[in-house]
Design a protein around this motif. Sequence first.
Motif, PDB file in Angstrom:
ATOM      1  N   PHE A  21       3.386  28.677  -8.052  1.00  0.00           N
ATOM      2  CA  PHE A  21       3.902  28.072  -9.279  1.00  0.00           C
ATOM      3  C   PHE A  21       4.553  29.125 -10.162  1.00  0.00           C
ATOM      4  O   PHE A  21       5.640  28.913 -10.725  1.00  0.00           O
ATOM      5  CB  PHE A  21       2.746  27.376 -10.013  1.00  0.00           C
ATOM      6  CG  PHE A  21       3.162  26.582 -11.220  1.00  0.00           C
ATOM      7  CD1 PHE A  21       3.135  27.141 -12.496  1.00  0.00           C
ATOM      8  CD2 PHE A  21       3.563  25.259 -11.097  1.00  0.00           C
ATOM      9  CE1 PHE A  21       3.511  26.407 -13.610  1.00  0.00           C
ATOM     10  CE2 PHE A  21       3.937  24.514 -12.209  1.00  0.00           C
ATOM     11  CZ  PHE A  21       3.913  25.085 -13.463  1.00  0.00           C
ATOM     12  N   PRO A  49       7.460  21.891  -9.795  1.00  0.00           N
ATOM     13  CA  PRO A  49       5.996  21.852  -9.677  1.00  0.00           C
ATOM     14  C   PRO A  49       5.520  20.986  -8.517  1.00  0.00           C
ATOM     15  O   PRO A  49       4.521  21.310  -7.865  1.00  0.00           O
ATOM     16  CB  PRO A  49       5.549  21.280 -11.030  1.00  0.00           C
ATOM     17  CG  PRO A  49       6.617  21.683 -11.978  1.00  0.00           C
ATOM     18  CD  PRO A  49       7.885  21.585 -11.183  1.00  0.00           C
ATOM     19  N   LEU A  50       6.217  19.897  -8.250  1.00  0.00           N
ATOM     20  CA  LEU A  50       5.806  19.046  -7.130  1.00  0.00           C
ATOM     21  C   LEU A  50       5.996  19.775  -5.808  1.00  0.00           C
ATOM     22  O   LEU A  50       5.169  19.668  -4.903  1.00  0.00           O
ATOM     23  CB  LEU A  50       6.597  17.738  -7.134  1.00  0.00           C
ATOM     24  CG  LEU A  50       6.223  16.756  -6.032  1.00  0.00           C
ATOM     25  CD1 LEU A  50       4.767  16.335  -6.155  1.00  0.00           C
ATOM     26  CD2 LEU A  50       7.127  15.525  -6.067  1.00  0.00           C
ATOM     27  N   PHE A  53       3.069  22.178  -5.525  1.00  0.00           N
ATOM     28  CA  PHE A  53       1.757  21.572  -5.278  1.00  0.00           C
ATOM     29  C   PHE A  53       1.703  20.780  -3.975  1.00  0.00           C
ATOM     30  O   PHE A  53       0.697  20.818  -3.259  1.00  0.00           O
ATOM     31  CB  PHE A  53       1.395  20.630  -6.439  1.00  0.00           C
ATOM     32  CG  PHE A  53       0.659  21.294  -7.557  1.00  0.00           C
ATOM     33  CD1 PHE A  53       1.348  22.012  -8.517  1.00  0.00           C
ATOM     34  CD2 PHE A  53      -0.715  21.211  -7.644  1.00  0.00           C
ATOM     35  CE1 PHE A  53       0.669  22.636  -9.545  1.00  0.00           C
ATOM     36  CE2 PHE A  53      -1.403  21.832  -8.675  1.00  0.00           C
ATOM     37  CZ  PHE A  53      -0.700  22.546  -9.632  1.00  0.00           C
ATOM     38  N   LEU A 100      -5.095  17.139  -9.426  1.00  0.00           N
ATOM     39  CA  LEU A 100      -4.459  16.760 -10.691  1.00  0.00           C
ATOM     40  C   LEU A 100      -4.907  17.676 -11.823  1.00  0.00           C
ATOM     41  O   LEU A 100      -4.125  17.989 -12.731  1.00  0.00           O
ATOM     42  CB  LEU A 100      -4.773  15.297 -11.014  1.00  0.00           C
ATOM     43  CG  LEU A 100      -4.028  14.282 -10.151  1.00  0.00           C
ATOM     44  CD1 LEU A 100      -4.475  12.859 -10.458  1.00  0.00           C
ATOM     45  CD2 LEU A 100      -2.531  14.396 -10.346  1.00  0.00           C
ATOM     46  N   TYR A 103      -2.865  20.685 -11.563  1.00  0.00           N
ATOM     47  CA  TYR A 103      -1.494  20.372 -11.972  1.00  0.00           C
ATOM     48  C   TYR A 103      -1.386  20.326 -13.498  1.00  0.00           C
ATOM     49  O   TYR A 103      -0.480  20.919 -14.087  1.00  0.00           O
ATOM     50  CB  TYR A 103      -1.091  19.027 -11.359  1.00  0.00           C
ATOM     51  CG  TYR A 103       0.237  18.491 -11.841  1.00  0.00           C
ATOM     52  CD1 TYR A 103       0.287  17.454 -12.771  1.00  0.00           C
ATOM     53  CD2 TYR A 103       1.437  19.010 -11.382  1.00  0.00           C
ATOM     54  CE1 TYR A 103       1.492  16.962 -13.220  1.00  0.00           C
ATOM     55  CE2 TYR A 103       2.646  18.524 -11.822  1.00  0.00           C
ATOM     56  CZ  TYR A 103       2.671  17.494 -12.742  1.00  0.00           C
ATOM     57  OH  TYR A 103       3.875  17.011 -13.188  1.00  0.00           O
ATOM     58  N   VAL A 107       0.969  22.993 -15.489  1.00  0.00           N
ATOM     59  CA  VAL A 107       2.131  22.477 -16.223  1.00  0.00           C
ATOM     60  C   VAL A 107       1.893  22.584 -17.725  1.00  0.00           C
ATOM     61  O   VAL A 107       2.807  22.888 -18.502  1.00  0.00           O
ATOM     62  CB  VAL A 107       2.446  21.029 -15.802  1.00  0.00           C
ATOM     63  CG1 VAL A 107       3.557  20.441 -16.656  1.00  0.00           C
ATOM     64  CG2 VAL A 107       2.861  20.992 -14.340  1.00  0.00           C
ATOM     65  N   GLY A 132       3.154  14.020 -11.619  1.00  0.00           N
ATOM     66  CA  GLY A 132       1.726  13.845 -11.399  1.00  0.00           C
ATOM     67  C   GLY A 132       1.463  12.726 -10.399  1.00  0.00           C
ATOM     68  O   GLY A 132       0.576  12.832  -9.540  1.00  0.00           O
ATOM     69  N   VAL A 135       1.993  14.146  -7.039  1.00  0.00           N
ATOM     70  CA  VAL A 135       0.827  14.892  -6.558  1.00  0.00           C
ATOM     71  C   VAL A 135      -0.229  13.918  -6.044  1.00  0.00           C
ATOM     72  O   VAL A 135      -0.854  14.129  -4.995  1.00  0.00           O
ATOM     73  CB  VAL A 135       0.259  15.780  -7.686  1.00  0.00           C
ATOM     74  CG1 VAL A 135      -1.063  16.418  -7.272  1.00  0.00           C
ATOM     75  CG2 VAL A 135       1.266  16.855  -8.066  1.00  0.00           C
TER      76      VAL A 135
END
Lengths: 478, 220
Positions: A21, A49-50, A53, A100, A103, A107, A132, A135
């Motif tokens: 990240f 970010p997706l 992750f 989550l 995440y 974030v 989210g 994820v």
Amino acid sequence: MWIELRRNVMPWLLPVIAGVFWLDSYRTTLGQMPLWSAQTAITIGQGHPLIDFGPFVTGAAAWMGSRDGRRGTTDLVSVTARSRWAGQLVTWLATTAWALAGYIVLVGALYSVIAGRVSWGGPPWWPVVAMGAGVLLFSTVGFVAGALFPGRFVAPVAAFGGFVLLVMSSHAGFSDRIGAWSILPNSGQGGLGFGSGIFYPFLADLSIARLMALAGLSVAALGVLGLRSSAGGLRRARLAALITIGGLAVAGTAIGLLGTARAEAHGVVIPTLDGGASTRAISYAPVCSRGATPVCLHPAYGSYLPGIVAALDPVLREVVGLPGAPRRVMQVAASYGGPSQYSTVNIIVRTPAYDLSLGNLDFGPAMSAPLEDQLRYLFLHAFVGAGPRGGTSTQQAVVAALLSRVGVSFGAQPRLLTPSPSETIGANGGLPGLPPKNSPIYAVAERFASRSVAAQRAWLSSHLSAVRSGDLTLDKLP
Amino acid sequence: MTMAGSREAVVDVASANSTVRSRRSWAAGRLVRLHLVSRRVPAALAVMLMCGAVFQGVLRWPGSHGSLQIPLIIEAAVAAIVAVAAGSPFDESERTTGMWLPYLRLGAAFGLTAAAFAALLAGSSGAVLLGGTLALLRNIAGITGVGLIAAGVLGAWFSWIGPMAYLALAEEALSSGWHTPWTWPTRPPGDVGGALCAALIFGVGLTVIATRGAGVTNRE
């Protein structure tokens, strides 16, 4: 649940995910303009970010889902008081909760850092929520894959398969078509334009549709687990079937909505979800320079006003009093779907004002000399009426001559629009490059520039309309 | 003892020796087969074949033309399969067996790497492979080395994290224009520095697996 949380493998992957990240999402925000839209358009808008992750979450979830099968304890847990499906849901819940939580923390940390840098706009929350859901989907699909195909290879296959899907989605999203491929939040630009939150509100249509689709698919995948004969009795199977059908219905509806999406000036609009936000603008009082031809910018760009004025002042002085010269230069929003979306400047003639869309400019602490010269070129390009294809030879010669008068030598002009990572104007603005250095246009321009200023202005006063209409050939230039 | 008796004794010893040799070779073959089955090598080969088919599809997909990213993901995937296949289902108890275990581990890892390369090479037939065969071999070998080292540290079951993390680093290097030889996927196919780094990592990985084997972990 507590045991599943404690015995889960997901938290052991979070430090690795945090490293990725930092490498991918956080570093992308560095060097961007201090606006929420600029800081998040690439990182959040393109779903970084997706991508960070997704693969790890999928692999870890697949590992957790395959636990009973790998250990050979399926028959053992099937005879417990709770149905196997219920037990699997608890494991899934613990795995997804860890994912989550990681995440949200990462974030959230990213947004905290950005909040310390920026002064205008507001954080776009809808794309974060949609990611989210992404994820959640990757965790769910990985878990279900592991439960259905237990084995030592399911985790790497699921992880790398998820990565392939994400990268393919990224590649497909940058085509002009917005459709079912847009389901993943890393596809395309996510509806985040550089004017979002500055000139117009952020449009959440795309994010809402994605949220529906991803959540629906996640629910359907969980329902598939319950359809297996080992999951429980007939009643549970019926419930699982209902859940699966419901999830698929929601996802199908959302995918259908995505098919109606279109890119407009303020972002991606889905007519069914648009509540009129696509036409609203955020009112503001521009900051303007003083002088014969004021330059007015949005206050969010106010710190760049001196640099923009310094860049445009020489060319404004060159054309003042000539037909079609502007009385002011106004900044307008970069159009989401237009050529000035990513990193460009666009100057459009709407006499008596010129519209200046600045997009995402990496000014840094001050305007750089190349950027100043590029702005001057774009201004003159618009002044002579040259279109997106670069204009006629005569228009290019006039631009070259006027550029030389404001300090851009003929030798430097061919390289003026050579893209650099932070100052890409021509390549993304749809403008082709300037004439090559051995072009006869420069010889004609040099001849024109060698005349006195008064002679040049006199000729331009009487011939500018012909130059703009494209009726004048190169040999007509004195 | 008569001469006839001594001749019979010689014949008996010779036939006994050949019987012993054939039994040894049979035992060796059985040992190798059992070792490969314990590592789920047949399943690994099947997954690699599937990856080869996906590789072919990806190379022919118009959206990936000119892109190194997606093929690199699949190269890393087969490398991860090799690393995961290094795991033993017997954990510590296997280490008390005879002297052949390091050779079996080495042979299995090396053979699977070769199979991974062959699967993707077959999967690239008829399609345009950026970088060519040399780059493919370098990438697979190097990332397999990363995976085998990760197997020695994290255990075979989580060794895929090594290739995945390296893949993330390589993708970032590709998009940011880094050119260190340690991110060999960014280097040209004939680049010596990148090839040496990849070969070094592969060698270290093989050594780790051969001498230590995949790490043992009971963590779920």
